[in-house]
Design a protein around this motif. Structure first.
Motif, PDB file in Angstrom:
ATOM      1  N   THR A 197       0.838  -1.203   0.000  1.00 38.29           N
ATOM      2  CA  THR A 197       0.000   0.000   0.000  1.00 38.29           C
ATOM      3  C   THR A 197       0.878   1.260   0.000  1.00 38.29           C
ATOM      4  O   THR A 197       0.621   2.204  -0.747  1.00 38.29           O
ATOM      5  N   VAL A 198       1.922   1.252   0.853  1.00 37.05           N
ATOM      6  CA  VAL A 198       2.825   2.414   0.896  1.00 37.05           C
ATOM      7  C   VAL A 198       3.380   2.676  -0.507  1.00 37.05           C
ATOM      8  O   VAL A 198       3.332   3.799  -1.016  1.00 37.05           O
ATOM      9  N   TYR A 199       3.856   1.610  -1.147  1.00 46.20           N
ATOM     10  CA  TYR A 199       4.447   1.721  -2.485  1.00 46.20           C
ATOM     11  C   TYR A 199       3.432   2.329  -3.462  1.00 46.20           C
ATOM     12  O   TYR A 199       3.763   3.159  -4.287  1.00 46.20           O
ATOM     13  N   SER A 200       2.152   1.923  -3.288  1.00 48.21           N
ATOM     14  CA  SER A 200       1.147   2.395  -4.250  1.00 48.21           C
ATOM     15  C   SER A 200       0.736   3.852  -4.006  1.00 48.21           C
ATOM     16  O   SER A 200       0.147   4.471  -4.882  1.00 48.21           O
ATOM     17  N   VAL A 201       1.039   4.392  -2.802  1.00 51.10           N
ATOM     18  CA  VAL A 201       0.663   5.804  -2.590  1.00 51.10           C
ATOM     19  C   VAL A 201       1.859   6.762  -2.706  1.00 51.10           C
ATOM     20  O   VAL A 201       1.698   7.967  -2.557  1.00 51.10           O
ATOM     21  N   LEU A 202       3.041   6.230  -2.973  1.00 48.89           N
ATOM     22  CA  LEU A 202       4.200   7.122  -3.170  1.00 48.89           C
ATOM     23  C   LEU A 202       3.994   7.921  -4.465  1.00 48.89           C
ATOM     24  O   LEU A 202       3.275   7.462  -5.355  1.00 48.89           O
ATOM     25  N   PRO A 203       4.618   9.105  -4.566  1.00 45.83           N
ATOM     26  CA  PRO A 203       4.393   9.923  -5.774  1.00 45.83           C
ATOM     27  C   PRO A 203       4.650   9.113  -7.053  1.00 45.83           C
ATOM     28  O   PRO A 203       5.737   8.554  -7.243  1.00 45.83           O
ATOM     29  N   ARG A 204       3.611   9.029  -7.890  1.00 39.98           N
ATOM     30  CA  ARG A 204       3.630   8.194  -9.103  1.00 39.98           C
ATOM     31  C   ARG A 204       4.827   8.486 -10.004  1.00 39.98           C
ATOM     32  O   ARG A 204       5.483   7.595 -10.527  1.00 39.98           O
ATOM     33  N   GLU A 205       5.100   9.795 -10.162  1.00 38.22           N
ATOM     34  CA  GLU A 205       6.177  10.213 -11.062  1.00 38.22           C
ATOM     35  C   GLU A 205       7.508   9.590 -10.652  1.00 38.22           C
ATOM     36  O   GLU A 205       8.269   9.086 -11.469  1.00 38.22           O
ATOM     37  N   ASP A 206       7.760   9.615  -9.325  1.00 36.96           N
ATOM     38  CA  ASP A 206       9.022   9.091  -8.826  1.00 36.96           C
ATOM     39  C   ASP A 206       9.053   7.567  -8.930  1.00 36.96           C
ATOM     40  O   ASP A 206      10.077   6.976  -9.272  1.00 36.96           O
ATOM     41  N   VAL A 207       7.911   6.930  -8.657  1.00 41.58           N
ATOM     42  CA  VAL A 207       7.868   5.462  -8.762  1.00 41.58           C
ATOM     43  C   VAL A 207       8.114   5.056 -10.223  1.00 41.58           C
ATOM     44  O   VAL A 207       8.871   4.127 -10.500  1.00 41.58           O
ATOM     45  N   THR A 208       7.515   5.778 -11.155  1.00 42.59           N
ATOM     46  CA  THR A 208       7.733   5.470 -12.574  1.00 42.59           C
ATOM     47  C   THR A 208       9.219   5.631 -12.913  1.00 42.59           C
ATOM     48  O   THR A 208       9.814   4.807 -13.604  1.00 42.59           O
ATOM     49  N   ARG A 209       9.834   6.679 -12.358  1.00 40.53           N
ATOM     50  CA  ARG A 209      11.268   6.913 -12.615  1.00 40.53           C
ATOM     51  C   ARG A 209      12.104   5.735 -12.103  1.00 40.53           C
ATOM     52  O   ARG A 209      12.916   5.186 -12.838  1.00 40.53           O
ATOM     53  N   ILE A 210      11.851   5.287 -10.863  1.00 38.43           N
ATOM     54  CA  ILE A 210      12.721   4.219 -10.322  1.00 38.43           C
ATOM     55  C   ILE A 210      12.417   2.878 -10.975  1.00 38.43           C
ATOM     56  O   ILE A 210      13.279   2.020 -11.092  1.00 38.43           O
ATOM     57  N   GLU A 211      11.168   2.714 -11.448  1.00 37.88           N
ATOM     58  CA  GLU A 211      10.842   1.430 -12.092  1.00 37.88           C
ATOM     59  C   GLU A 211      11.541   1.293 -13.444  1.00 37.88           C
ATOM     60  O   GLU A 211      11.675   0.202 -13.972  1.00 37.88           O
ATOM     61  N   ARG A 212      12.007   2.442 -13.977  1.00 37.05           N
ATOM     62  CA  ARG A 212      12.761   2.379 -15.242  1.00 37.05           C
ATOM     63  C   ARG A 212      14.243   2.093 -15.004  1.00 37.05           C
ATOM     64  O   ARG A 212      14.992   1.839 -15.922  1.00 37.05           O
TER      65      ARG A 212
END
Ligand code: SAM
Length: 289
Positions: free
Chosen positions: A240-255
């Motif tokens: 849940t924490v992972y899913s509420v972190l700022p989307r932009e940053d999560v997209t960046r680290i997932e790349r």
């Protein structure tokens, strides 16, 4: 003959617990070297980037650090930094230096860990100017208290103590001017799990009994946190924490790295949680954090 409790009397068990400090900081060092988040100071505690870690591990640490930081920063904002932070089992954590750089330092930042870990941390601080400079800059006199097992300055203090020995812990915190009346944030990031549940509940209860305005943030396995004595307790699993972190940053680290098995990451994230509990005698509105 007295029976031995796990992780109580055994030096070997304590040594294994102390070694977890290196595991945490080498994983953080590796993840920051990959760009998951920025930590300008971990390099001074762990020189080598070390062996590659799996992307699941790096993403897990990313969620852990970002999640903890969001809650820490919310508490500092709510109290307008007129507060203390006590990091229990801090290991080689670098939060104090981040808060100094971001200009959101509490009145005093305390760290506690086993004397052996504290001695190592103090050695790094003494010998590396990027670590010692912020302490000197925020200290009002020419001399800091520095011995092998403790360091005390106006804004940062590091204490060697065993978290299972509460009278000694309390005495040391008092010696370094902890003020129980000031709003106080306690952090334990992967620490309580190394104690028996009796020991960790005594510690958590001691905090609730001693500090009328306080918040306790605990990162750990789901089942551990004990609510006794606290006015409100929240827990979010890391999925849940992972899913509420700022989307932009999560997209960046997932790349940053290709993740083969998303399921493995999900299992890992579901296994851990961040819990936070508050007591709010001063009615600061901590429960809304
Ligand atoms: C997994 S490490 C986490 C370090 C740091 N909180 C982090 O997340 O980077 C656990 C830390 O808790 C400390 N610790 C565990 N039990 C302790 C105890 N009874 N007294 C003092 N420190 C303890 C260990 O020495 C170690 O530094």
């Amino acid at each position: 003959m007295a029976s031995k409790q796990p992780f109580t009397d055994s030096d070997t068990a304590d040594e294994a617990v102390r070694a977890t400090c290196d595991d945490a900081s080498t994983c953080k060092r590796f993840a920051t070297s990959k760009g998951y988040w920025t930590d300008l100071y971990v390099q001074y505690f762990v020189r080598q980037i070390g062996e590659r870690k799996a992307p699941e591990i790096n993403r897990g640490y990313y969620g852990r650090v970002r999640g903890m930081n969001l809650l820490i920063d919310a508490f500092l904002k709510k109290t307008q930094c007129d507060c203390q932070v006590v990091n229990l089992g801090a290991g080689l954590d670098t939060t104090f230096w981040r808060l100094k750089d971001e200009n959101i330092m509490p009145k005093k930042f305390f760290e506690v860990d086993f004397p052996m870990i504290v001695a190592r941390k103090i050695h790094h601080i003494k010998t590396k100017p990027p670590l010692s400079k912020p302490l000197i800059e925020t200290h009002s006199t020419d001399s800091l208290l520095l011995d092998g097992h403790s360091l005390d300055s106006d804004r940062y203090c590091i204490i060697g103590a065993d978290l299972r020995d509460l009278p000694a812990l309390e005495e040391k915190l008092k010696k370094f001017q902890i003020n129980p009346e000031l709003p106080t944030l306690f952090l334990s990031e992967c620490v309580l799990v190394y104690m028996t549940s009796e020991q960790s509940s005594k510690l958590v209860n001691w905090v609730a009994d001693t500090f009328p305005t306080t918040m306790f943030i605990n990162y750990e396995q789901k089942e551990r946190f004990l609510s006794a004595g606290w006015e409100s307790v929240n827990a979010l699993d890391m999925m849940t924490v992972y899913s509420v972190l700022p989307r932009e940053d999560v997209t960046r680290i997932e790349r940053l790295e290709f993740l083969d098995e998303r399921e493995l990451l999900q299992q890992l994230l579901q296994h851990y949680c961040i819990c936070w509990a508050v007591k709010d005698k001063l009615s600061l509105g901590e429960a809304s954090i």
